[in-house]
Motif scaffolding. Structure first.
Motif: not given
Length: 61
Positions: A15-23, A26
């Motif tokens: 989950a944190p990796r996915e959030l970082a990836s999305n950020a 952007k």
């Protein structure tokens, strides 16, 4: 550790990796080539070399 617990642990750690990836996606430079974008993203997610040795969430080599 049971299979259910192992799956839950993998989900939580991704989950944190996915959030970082999305950020990162952007703020990525759209003019850079896809290879450059991927390389920059990997470097950001992996972190600075100086800190890689002290991270507790990664296996040491």
């Amino acid at each position: 550790m049971s299979a259910k617990t192992s799956t839950a642990a993998k989900t939580q750690s991704s989950a944190p990796r996915e959030l970082a990836s999305n950020a990162i996606d952007k703020v990525t430079d759209p003019r850079a080539s896809p290879d450059d974008q991927a390389s920059r993203k990997r470097k950001l997610i992996k972190g600075p070399e100086e800190l890689q040795k002290v991270r507790r969430d990664r296996n040491r080599k």
